[in-house]
Design an enzyme around this catalytic site. Structure first.
Site, PDB file in Angstrom:
ATOM      1  N   GLY A  27      36.089  48.321  39.090  1.00 32.40           N
ATOM      2  CA  GLY A  27      36.591  46.999  38.265  1.00 32.40           C
ATOM      3  C   GLY A  27      38.263  46.876  38.648  1.00 32.40           C
ATOM      4  N   LEU A  28      38.743  47.949  38.418  1.00 37.18           N
ATOM      5  CA  LEU A  28      40.334  47.973  38.759  1.00 37.18           C
ATOM      6  C   LEU A  28      40.460  47.475  40.228  1.00 37.18           C
ATOM      7  CD1 LEU A  28      43.401  48.774  38.270  1.00 37.18           C
ATOM      8  CD2 LEU A  28      42.660  51.062  38.841  1.00 37.18           C
TER       9      LEU A  28
ATOM     10  N   ASP B 120      43.504  43.885  35.766  1.00 39.56           N
ATOM     11  CA  ASP B 120      41.993  44.503  35.205  1.00 39.56           C
ATOM     12  C   ASP B 120      41.887  44.256  33.879  1.00 39.56           C
ATOM     13  OD1 ASP B 120      39.580  45.712  35.440  1.00 39.56           O
ATOM     14  OD2 ASP B 120      40.912  47.997  35.169  1.00 39.56           O
TER      15      ASP B 120
ATOM     16  N   ASP C 119      31.299  49.464  38.208  1.00 42.40           N
ATOM     17  CA  ASP C 119      32.124  49.493  36.969  1.00 42.40           C
ATOM     18  C   ASP C 119      32.062  48.145  36.243  1.00 42.40           C
ATOM     19  OD1 ASP C 119      34.183  49.935  35.014  1.00 42.40           O
ATOM     20  OD2 ASP C 119      35.753  49.990  36.286  1.00 42.40           O
TER      21      ASP C 119
ATOM     22  N   ASP D   7      32.640  47.176  33.207  1.00 40.85           N
ATOM     23  CA  ASP D   7      33.862  46.910  32.031  1.00 40.85           C
ATOM     24  C   ASP D   7      32.932  47.004  30.848  1.00 40.85           C
ATOM     25  OD1 ASP D   7      35.736  46.620  33.795  1.00 40.85           O
ATOM     26  OD2 ASP D   7      35.691  44.492  33.899  1.00 40.85           O
TER      27      ASP D   7
ATOM     28  N   ARG E 219      29.761  54.531  29.216  1.00 42.64           N
ATOM     29  CA  ARG E 219      31.347  55.133  29.110  1.00 42.64           C
ATOM     30  C   ARG E 219      31.861  54.960  27.875  1.00 42.64           C
ATOM     31  NH1 ARG E 219      35.641  52.752  33.277  1.00 42.64           N
ATOM     32  NH2 ARG E 219      37.555  53.018  31.657  1.00 42.64           N
TER      33      ARG E 219
END
Length: 535
Positions: free
Chosen positions: A43-44, A54, A81, A83, A155
């Site tokens: 995502g970053l 981000d 990813d 988020d 996560r």
């Protein structure tokens, strides 16, 4: 094997596995070529590559668009990813459907609030999601997947937010019971104290994924000893590219030149290779209509011809139709489809057959030879895509397009409009299938050519126009060499060549109905003028 299955096997493997960050189709392909078994859709990195923060500033549909390019460019699985799932349980379960449709193998969601903030920016001030709410999100995602192997990784941000081991374990266990396939335990410490404490207490209840961005000095073998399942190298493709672009851009700006950077950057050929330019070139040959850019032509125009005194000083190919010679009329038709590489086999009055528009090959034995001997002299011009034409014919342009787009190794143009013709000494042809308006999906093959046939017996007349591809060119050249050993070779005709080839290699036939003329008489010249006016 499905991409989802590949990812699931990576995460559940008994050995420690690794995946690498990518943020677009190009970097994804590079990751695969490097040998990695999977890709982290960071995502970053994706947001940074789009020039935004981000913080969910890039919409989830923009992320999906990027992932689609990444998935199309690779065969290895991608773990996104994701988020916080881009909203509540409803957004998260819709995300799963959209990811599956793009062959994304799995998604990792973090237990923070939407919009998220990167874990390494003021992490201790970032509130965590309610455990029950987050568990509901996990359940909704697992219930929504249509592929049993699609992976949902939960996560845990407890360490990032300043909570201790107890909270990390409590959340991880709740997410396991909610149906998560793996736990990603995150930490921003420069050592692995938190991670090691968690792994020891967790006791492999579910596979554990690690991201050692901050604690990169810890030997990888240590994570292997502690039983971690998967390590993500999370953002180094992005960071490497930023450094390289900064250095290169600054160098060019300061030098006002490329002299000091050209050898330091990837060559353009490498860019084209990664883009798959080679595959496209092959596909274009298979699927696009042929054009004249890779086609050459051999015109057989050595004979004098007998035209009631008109050819006493010039060969028949230089007779005029509509103010232009037969030869230039042909060349004009070839030029219209982009063909410019033209060779003319000349003979009678050869000094008059000259132009900057074509090269020449001399048949000084024109008076005692047939067209086949002229072709023999031009055999080195039979290449990847070659059209061969008699020099005393004219034809409408659509016939060339039909010829160029035929897939046979050797293709003859045959006029099927001969049912009422009884003339002898023409190149009459018998095929495996007579002409019919229903022939569009059928492959017509040459069987025999003979001047002893007549129009009532034959299926059509060879008009003196044909084509070979690369394989066909080799077949024809071999046949010419074989026939050249015969004592009567100089008197052999095209019929002898085609009949010889057809015993060992198929010859395709494209039927036409009129739209061409063989110039044998003054009357033919008049008809040719009428045909020329219709072009």
């Amino acid at each position: 094997m499905k991409k989802t299955t590949k990812l699931k096997e990576l995460i559940t493997s008994n050995s420690l596995e690794f995946i690498m960050e990518a943020h677009n189709g190009l970097t994804a392909k590079i990751v695969e070529e490097a040998g990695f078994k999977g890709i982290w859709g960071s995502g970053l990195s994706i947001s940074a590559s789009l020039g935004v923060r981000d913080n969910n500033e890039a919409s989830w549909t923009q992320v999906l668009d990027t992932l689609e390019f990444m998935s199309d460019a690779t065969t290895i699985p991608i773990l996104l990813d994701g988020d916080t799932g881009y909203g509540n349980f409803n957004n998260a379960r819709r995300l799963v459907k959209k990811l599956e449709s793009r062959q994304i193998a799995g998604v990792c969601i973090e237990d923070k609030l939407f919009p998220k903030t990167n874990s390494f920016i003021s992490g201790d001030t970032q509130p965590l999601a309610d455990i029950e709410e987050f568990c509901g999100k996990i359940k909704a995602m697992k219930d929504s997947q249509s592929d049993d192997d699609f992976v949902v990784v939960s996560r845990v941000e407890a360490f990032i937010a300043g909570w201790g081991l107890e909270e990390a374990l409590r959340r991880a266990e709740a997410y396991r019971l909610a149906g998560a396939d793996a736990i990603l335990m995150h930490s921003k410490r420069k050592d692995s104290t938190e991670i090691e404490a968690f792994l020891k207490e967790w006791s492999n209840r579910l596979p554990v994924v690690l991201v050692p961005t901050k604690y990169y000095t810890v030997p990888t073998d240590r994570f292997r000893e502690l039983g971690a399942s998967l390590i993500i190298w999370a953002n180094h493709s992005l960071r490497a590219s930023i450094k390289a672009v900064q250095d290169t851009t600054k160098q060019i700006y300061e030098d006002v030149s490329l002299i000091n950077v050209e050898k330091e950057v990837a060559p353009l050929d490498e860019v084209f290779r990664l883009q798959g330019a080679g595959e496209l070139k092959v596909a274009e040959k298979r699927y696009l209509p042929a054009t004249g850019t890779n086609v050459n032509v051999v015109i057989l125009a050595a004979s004098q011809g007998e035209m009631e005194g008109l050819t006493e000083e010039i060969p028949k190919t230089l007779l005029e139709v509509g103010g232009k010679t037969l030869l230039l009329t042909q060349i004009h038709e070839f030029n219209k489809v982009g063909i410019k590489k033209i060779s003319v086999v000349r003979g009678f009055a050869k000094d008059k057959v000259t132009s900057t528009n074509f090269s020449v090959i001399d048949n000084d034995l024109f008076a005692e030879t047939k067209e086949l001997y002229s072709l023999y002299l031009a055999k080195e011009e039979l290449k990847e895509n070659t059209i061969i034409s008699y020099g005393d014919i004219i034809f409408k342009n659509y016939i060339l397009n039909d010829l160029l787009n035929d897939m046979s190794d050797i293709t003859l143009i045959v006029d099927a409009d001969v049912e009422n013709t009884a003339a002898k000494d023409k190149d009459y042809v018998i095929t495996n299938i007579p002409y019919s308006k229903k022939l569009y999906s059928s492959t017509v093959q040459f069987v025999k050519m003979s001047g002893d046939l007549n129009g009532k017996e034959a299926h059509g007349e060879f008009i003196g126009l044909w084509r070979v591809n690369k394989s066909g060119a080799e077949v024809v050249k071999n046949a010419l060499m074989e026939l050249s050993n015969r004592k009567d070779f100089k008197q052999l005709t095209m019929a002898d060549l085609f009949n010889h080839i057809s015993t060992t290699h198929p010859i395709g036939v494209k039927y036409i109905k009129g739209s061409w003329l063989d110039i044998d008489t003054i009357r033919d010249l008049k008809k040719a003028g009428d045909l020329f006016d219709q072009h």
